[in-house]
Design a protein around this motif. Structure first.
Motif, PDB file in Angstrom:
ATOM      1  N   SER A 125      47.521  42.943  47.802  1.00 33.31           N
ATOM      2  CA  SER A 125      47.591  41.491  47.621  1.00 33.31           C
ATOM      3  C   SER A 125      46.337  40.787  48.112  1.00 33.31           C
ATOM      4  CB  SER A 125      48.792  40.920  48.381  1.00 33.31           C
ATOM      5  OG  SER A 125      49.989  41.462  47.900  1.00 33.31           O
ATOM      6  N   ALA A 126      45.664  41.404  49.082  1.00 33.04           N
ATOM      7  CA  ALA A 126      44.483  40.771  49.664  1.00 33.04           C
ATOM      8  C   ALA A 126      43.515  41.860  50.108  1.00 33.04           C
ATOM      9  CB  ALA A 126      44.872  39.885  50.852  1.00 33.04           C
ATOM     10  N   LEU A 127      42.253  41.440  50.322  1.00 32.73           N
ATOM     11  CA  LEU A 127      41.200  42.373  50.695  1.00 32.73           C
ATOM     12  C   LEU A 127      40.328  41.751  51.782  1.00 32.73           C
ATOM     13  CD1 LEU A 127      39.303  44.893  50.133  1.00 32.73           C
ATOM     14  CD2 LEU A 127      38.226  43.492  48.356  1.00 32.73           C
ATOM     15  N   VAL A 128      40.097  42.524  52.846  1.00 35.31           N
ATOM     16  CA  VAL A 128      39.146  42.128  53.887  1.00 35.31           C
ATOM     17  C   VAL A 128      37.909  42.983  53.659  1.00 35.31           C
ATOM     18  CG1 VAL A 128      38.763  41.803  56.350  1.00 35.31           C
ATOM     19  CG2 VAL A 128      41.107  41.793  55.458  1.00 35.31           C
ATOM     20  N   ILE A 129      36.775  42.349  53.363  1.00 32.67           N
ATOM     21  CA  ILE A 129      35.600  43.112  52.932  1.00 32.67           C
ATOM     22  C   ILE A 129      34.333  42.598  53.607  1.00 32.67           C
ATOM     23  CG2 ILE A 129      35.212  41.631  50.894  1.00 32.67           C
ATOM     24  CD1 ILE A 129      34.452  44.170  49.321  1.00 32.67           C
ATOM     25  N   VAL A 136      30.566  44.653  45.025  1.00 30.57           N
ATOM     26  CA  VAL A 136      31.324  45.750  44.417  1.00 30.57           C
ATOM     27  C   VAL A 136      32.667  45.219  43.914  1.00 30.57           C
ATOM     28  CG1 VAL A 136      32.365  48.026  44.800  1.00 30.57           C
ATOM     29  CG2 VAL A 136      30.203  47.441  45.913  1.00 30.57           C
ATOM     30  N   TYR A 137      33.342  44.442  44.775  1.00 29.70           N
ATOM     31  CA  TYR A 137      34.613  43.859  44.327  1.00 29.70           C
ATOM     32  C   TYR A 137      34.378  42.833  43.210  1.00 29.70           C
ATOM     33  CZ  TYR A 137      38.850  41.157  43.988  1.00 29.70           C
ATOM     34  OH  TYR A 137      39.943  40.500  43.479  1.00 29.70           O
ATOM     35  N   GLN A 138      33.276  42.103  43.301  1.00 31.04           N
ATOM     36  CA  GLN A 138      32.981  41.084  42.275  1.00 31.04           C
ATOM     37  C   GLN A 138      32.984  41.705  40.867  1.00 31.04           C
ATOM     38  OE1 GLN A 138      29.452  38.704  42.993  1.00 31.04           O
ATOM     39  NE2 GLN A 138      29.261  38.203  40.827  1.00 31.04           N
ATOM     40  N   HIS A 139      32.478  42.936  40.749  1.00 26.27           N
ATOM     41  CA  HIS A 139      32.405  43.613  39.440  1.00 26.27           C
ATOM     42  C   HIS A 139      33.780  43.776  38.802  1.00 26.27           C
ATOM     43  CE1 HIS A 139      28.186  44.420  39.357  1.00 26.27           C
ATOM     44  NE2 HIS A 139      28.186  45.187  40.431  1.00 26.27           N
ATOM     45  N   ILE A 140      34.813  43.901  39.639  1.00 22.37           N
ATOM     46  CA  ILE A 140      36.150  44.208  39.105  1.00 22.37           C
ATOM     47  C   ILE A 140      37.154  43.088  39.372  1.00 22.37           C
ATOM     48  CG2 ILE A 140      35.852  46.709  39.299  1.00 22.37           C
ATOM     49  CD1 ILE A 140      37.532  46.466  41.956  1.00 22.37           C
ATOM     50  N   ALA A 141      36.679  41.984  39.973  1.00 25.89           N
ATOM     51  CA  ALA A 141      37.600  40.911  40.394  1.00 25.89           C
ATOM     52  C   ALA A 141      38.448  40.390  39.244  1.00 25.89           C
ATOM     53  CB  ALA A 141      36.819  39.776  41.044  1.00 25.89           C
ATOM     54  N   ALA A 142      37.868  40.307  38.046  1.00 21.58           N
ATOM     55  CA  ALA A 142      38.617  39.789  36.895  1.00 21.58           C
ATOM     56  C   ALA A 142      39.754  40.732  36.508  1.00 21.58           C
ATOM     57  CB  ALA A 142      37.672  39.582  35.714  1.00 21.58           C
ATOM     58  N   ASP A 143      39.549  42.041  36.715  1.00 21.64           N
ATOM     59  CA  ASP A 143      40.570  43.028  36.349  1.00 21.64           C
ATOM     60  C   ASP A 143      41.569  43.288  37.464  1.00 21.64           C
ATOM     61  OD1 ASP A 143      39.412  43.544  33.805  1.00 21.64           O
ATOM     62  OD2 ASP A 143      37.893  44.794  34.773  1.00 21.64           O
ATOM     63  N   VAL A 144      41.156  42.969  38.701  1.00 26.24           N
ATOM     64  CA  VAL A 144      42.049  43.191  39.855  1.00 26.24           C
ATOM     65  C   VAL A 144      42.126  41.892  40.658  1.00 26.24           C
ATOM     66  CG1 VAL A 144      42.626  44.771  41.719  1.00 26.24           C
ATOM     67  CG2 VAL A 144      41.052  45.516  39.945  1.00 26.24           C
ATOM     68  N   LEU A 181      32.313  35.140  45.025  1.00 29.18           N
ATOM     69  CA  LEU A 181      33.762  35.311  44.919  1.00 29.18           C
ATOM     70  C   LEU A 181      34.426  33.957  45.171  1.00 29.18           C
ATOM     71  CD1 LEU A 181      34.149  38.671  46.904  1.00 29.18           C
ATOM     72  CD2 LEU A 181      34.409  38.368  44.426  1.00 29.18           C
ATOM     73  N   PRO A 182      34.637  33.182  44.131  1.00 32.46           N
ATOM     74  CA  PRO A 182      35.242  31.850  44.294  1.00 32.46           C
ATOM     75  C   PRO A 182      36.579  31.927  45.025  1.00 32.46           C
ATOM     76  CG  PRO A 182      34.460  32.170  42.038  1.00 32.46           C
ATOM     77  CD  PRO A 182      34.374  33.506  42.722  1.00 32.46           C
TER      78      PRO A 182
END
Length: 558
Positions: A125-129, A136-144, A181-182
């Protein structure tokens, strides 16, 4: 009388009980609370010369828990942590559990593909990064899509010095690729917001899930080992019981744990992060042990270190640094080797240089992890993984599933309260690794002697162990097969002086213009560093069985 089927019991160190007692604890939260109540003024963590007391850790983790609860997540929601060894890891890990949620540890070096798989599989549900990996997360944020992303920095929790650290990391070393990451919040922002909310202590029990600890298990793609509060709590007490005879050798006001191994890895999570709390210890956090100059400087400044968990490759690398010869360990009580097989030459050199023998242990993510360990009272390296810890049974089974005689090789199988509840959403995979009477089949081949000491012989499956991390050929082969021009491929492990083993890939080309450079570039995009092939061999064909299955064994025999 000692049960003849448990020969190890007769060799337990004096004072170590045969069974483990967890009565008095309803969950890990009780263990944490006990530490907060007993040691409020003690320092709990040290990071870049900044100390965090148990009182501050109590307060921060409570605020983080309140912040997460205010997001309105379901009880038992999964929260991913993608951090190195920084203060924020300990705060977030404890905070997630205190919110009534489940910790999903993520390797910070994962590629977008690997991160996407783990976030989707765990339904996080959430990510601490850390900001260094936010792109890295930005690349997949739309899919996840996640309910919330909490982004932190290496210097966020350490005041004025932190501003300097962040400036250097961002602008001088250029270690933070651009990211956007808005709707994200900073770690301090989350703590501040949490301080304005009420924390509701959850009614957590020993049978609730505490961690989804991702591992390849014994075969195939990464799976989430379901570790209950009972599993981790028991294993911490088991480890403590085994360390106790060694700790009695010297009176220490506060135990100091060296946290050089990443705490997202199950070995350091249990043996440093949680055991350190249990003992009211000080955790000396090492964010990047590969910076050997900085690491050795830290070791020189900390002659008070008592507990040093490590892996063979870390010990070996330190021994090969000339400057390490000047480091002294006058207060060391236990050096624990785990995560991968210890090499005798390394252990002997380590003892010669430091005066401390390495007590090798053995375990897996699925066993929380400690299943066997040598006593810290050993006088020299034994070559064995030790005896099963309190309340744990180990048997050696043949291919037919029947226990083999002492001295005969077979699969190491483990039963005890630290064994996982199963693999997350994978009942068939779980069934495949459990015997009908509750033993976990490790996939490792070992020999037990008549005294109950076990020695690792080989791995049953084709797993490759790179610097203590599991690499599964199926996953690497799947990535290689996506490369245009690859007809067939096979992956094996080969000996490597630096990492114990390295990945070697054999490739049959469909397009003869395909180069080694192109393959390595593709792997860099899709595999974290330790999974990438270090050697590539082009072949006209691959050895196969009569049904077409590629014979990795023959490739190894070459």
């Amino acid at each position: 009388m000692v049960n003849p089927t448990k020969p190890w019991l007769k060799n337990y160190p004096e004072g170590v009980p045969h069974d483990v007692d967890t009565s008095g604890y309803n969950s890990l939260l009780d263990m944490f609370q006990e530490a907060f109540d007993r040691y409020p003024n003690r320092n709990a963590c040290e990071y870049l010369d900044k100390f965090l007391t148990y009182r501050e850790l109590d307060q921060h983790s409570k605020h983080f828990a309140a912040y997460l609860q205010a997001l309105g997540l379901e009880p038992g929601s999964r929260i991913a942590i993608m951090l190195p060894n920084v203060l924020q890891f300990q705060i977030a890990m404890i905070g997630i559990l205190r919110a009534g949620y489940v910790v999903v540890n993520v390797n910070p070096l994962y590629t977008a593909r690997e991160l996407e798989y783990q976030l989707k599989d765990s339904s996080a549900s959430a990510l601490v990064i850390l900001e260094n990996f936010a792109h890295v997360y930005q690349h997949i944020a739309a899919d996840v899509p996640l309910k919330k992303t909490i982004v932190t920095s290496l210097g966020e929790m350490i005041g004025l010095k932190g501003a300097v650290v962040n400036f250097v990391v961002r602008n001088v070393k250029k270690l933070v690729p651009a990211w956007d990451l808005p709707g994200h919040i900073t770690f301090n922002g989350a703590l501040g917001e949490g301080s304005r909310h009420h924390w509701n202590k959850p009614n957590t029990t020993l049978t609730d899930i505490a961690f989804l600890q991702y591992t390849g298990g014994t075969t195939g793609l990464s799976k989430g080992a379901i570790l209950l509060h009972k599993n981790i709590l028991t294993n911490v007490i088991q480890t403590e019981l085994w360390l106790e005879p060694g700790l009695k050798r010297k009176k220490v006001d506060q135990l100091v744990f060296l946290c050089a191994l990443p705490m997202y890895h199950i070995f350091a999570l249990t043996a440093c992060s949680v055991l350190g709390m249990r003992k009211g210890g000080l955790l000396v956090l090492v964010p990047n042990p590969r910076d050997f100059d900085g690491f050795i400087k830290l070791l020189k400044n900390h002659p008070n270190i008592n507990i040093f968990p490590g892996v063979n490759t870390l010990f070996n690398a330190l021994l090969h640094k000339p400057e390490f010869a000047t480091v002294k360990f006058p207060n060391i009580l236990a050096t624990i080797g785990g995560g991968m097989a210890m090499q005798k030459v390394v252990a002997d050199q380590w003892q010669e240089m430091t005066g401390a023998p390495i007590a090798e242990g053995y375990g897996l993510s699925e066993t929380s992890p400690v299943a066997c360990v040598n006593s810290p009272l050993i006088e020299s390296f034994t070559g064995y993984i030790g005896l099963p810890v309190s309340g744990t049974e180990v048997i050696i089974l043949g291919e037919d599933g029947i226990e083999v005689p002492f001295g005969s090789p077979g699969e190491i199988c483990i039963r005890g309260p630290q064994v996982m509840a199963g693999y997350w959403n994978k009942p068939e995979e779980t069934k495949n690794v459990m015997t009908p009477d509750g033993f976990f089949k490790s996939g490792d081949i070992g020999i037990m002697n008549s005294d109950g000491y076990t020695k690792i012989v080989d791995r049953k499956k084709d797993m490759v162990l790179v610097s203590g991390f599991n690499v599964y050929p199926n996953e690497v082969e799947e990535v290689l097969s996506l490369i245009p021009g690859v007809l067939e491929c096979a992956v094996i492990g080969v000996p490597d002086a630096d990492s114990g083993e390295a990945v070697k890939a054999f490739i049959v080309r469909q397009d003869q213009s395909l180069t080694e450079e192109a393959i390595l570039a593709f792997c860099k995009e899709n595999l974290t560093n330790y999974k990438r092939p270090k050697q590539i061999v082009f072949r006209a064909d691959l050895p196969k069985t009569n049904v077409g299955k590629i014979l990795r064994r023959e490739l190894r025999d070459l």
